[in-house]
Design an enzyme around this catalytic site. Structure first.
Site, PDB file in Angstrom:
ATOM      1  N   HIS A  55       0.825  -1.208   0.000  1.00 55.11           N
ATOM      2  CA  HIS A  55       0.000   0.000   0.000  1.00 55.11           C
ATOM      3  C   HIS A  55       0.861   1.262   0.000  1.00 55.11           C
ATOM      4  CE1 HIS A  55      -3.211   2.740   0.844  1.00 55.11           C
ATOM      5  NE2 HIS A  55      -2.941   2.886   2.125  1.00 55.11           N
ATOM      6  N   GLU A 168      -6.888  -1.503  10.399  1.00 53.36           N
ATOM      7  CA  GLU A 168      -7.472  -0.172  10.575  1.00 53.36           C
ATOM      8  C   GLU A 168      -8.995  -0.226  10.489  1.00 53.36           C
ATOM      9  OE1 GLU A 168      -3.829   2.504   8.703  1.00 53.36           O
ATOM     10  OE2 GLU A 168      -5.377   1.737   7.337  1.00 53.36           O
TER      11      GLU A 168
END
Length: 204
Positions: A55, A168
Site C-alpha cells: 500500500h 485499521e
C-alpha cells in the site's frame, strides 16, 4: 463474540478520494430462475481493513503474501481514549509480555459516524517500541495509523521497518480494555494493497 467490523453499505464513510462502497443485484431469481447474483465495488481501504506493505511501498508484500496467522489469535485491547498523540511513554506501564497483537482504542471515530476530519496521532517511535516487545500486529479504531493528510506516512513505514502489520477501521463501541481472541482474516487478493476484513473479538 463481539463484531468489531464496520458495516459496508451505501452510507459507509470512505476516504474522500476512494471508490465508495456499492452493492447491486445484477441478476435476480426472477431472471435466472434459481438464484440472486450480486456484485460489489469498493476501495481496499474502506471501513474495517488491513493494509499490506505494498500500500505504501512498491517493494512491499501484497495481501496474498502475508502470513495469515497474524490475524487470528490472542489480542490485547489497550484504552488510549484520553490521548491525542499516542507515544511509547503512554504504553510503558502496559504488560505486553507474550502479546503478539494489540488494538488501540481511541473512541474518536464511533461506528456510524462520518469520516473524521482529524484523528489522534500515533508516534512513529511505536514501531521500534512494539517490535522490542514482540508485537507484530497493531489495530486501531481509526481510518489510518498516520495523520489523515500525511504524505510521508511515517508510522506506516516505521511499522513495516519493524515487521509490524496494520489493521485499521475497527469499531470498539462498548469494548472494554483487556485480552480477547481476534479473527480478522483478509481476503486472498493476489497483488492487492489491502483487504476488507470481518473482525471479531471473542472473550477469553
Amino acid at each position: 463474540m463481539i463484531d468489531i467490523s464496520r458495516t459496508l453499505n451505501a452510507d459507509t464513510p470512505t476516504w474522500p478520494e476512494d471508490e465508495p462502497f456499492s452493492y447491486d443485484l445484477t441478476a435476480s431469481i426472477a431472471d435466472t430462475g434459481s438464484v440472486n447474483i450480486g456484485q460489489f465495488t469498493t476501495s481496499c481501504h474502506t471501513a474495517t481493513h488491513i493494509d499490506a506493505p505494498f500500500h505504501f511501498n512498491n517493494s512491499g508484500l501484497t495481501v496474498d503474501q502475508l502470513p495469515i496467522d497474524l490475524y487470528v489469535g490472542r489480542v490485547l485491547v489497550v484504552d488510549v481514549t484520553t490521548k491525542q498523540r499516542i507515544t511509547p511513554e503512554d504504553l510503558a506501564l502496559i504488560d505486553l509480555q507474550g502479546v503478539r497483537r494489540v488494538i488501540l482504542k481511541t473512541d474518536t471515530w464511533p461506528n456510524g459516524a462520518p469520516f473524521p476530519t482529524e484523528i489522534p496521532e500515533l508516534d512513529a517511535r511505536l514501531g521500534s517500541f512494539f517490535h522490542e516487545h514482540g508485537v507484530e500486529l497493531v489495530g486501531v479504531d481509526l481510518p489510518s495509523v498516520d495523520p489523515l493528510d500525511s504524505k510521508t506516512l511515517d508510522t506506516h513505514h516505521a511499522f513495516e521497518a519493524n515487521d509490524i502489520h496494520i489493521l485499521e477501521g475497527v469499531t470498539l463501541d462498548g469494548v472494554e480494555a483487556g485480552l480477547y481472541h481476534l479473527s480478522a482474516l483478509p481476503l486472498k487478493l493476489e497483488g492487492a494493497d489491502g483487504s476488507p476484513v470481518r473482525a471479531i473479538l471473542q472473550e477469553i
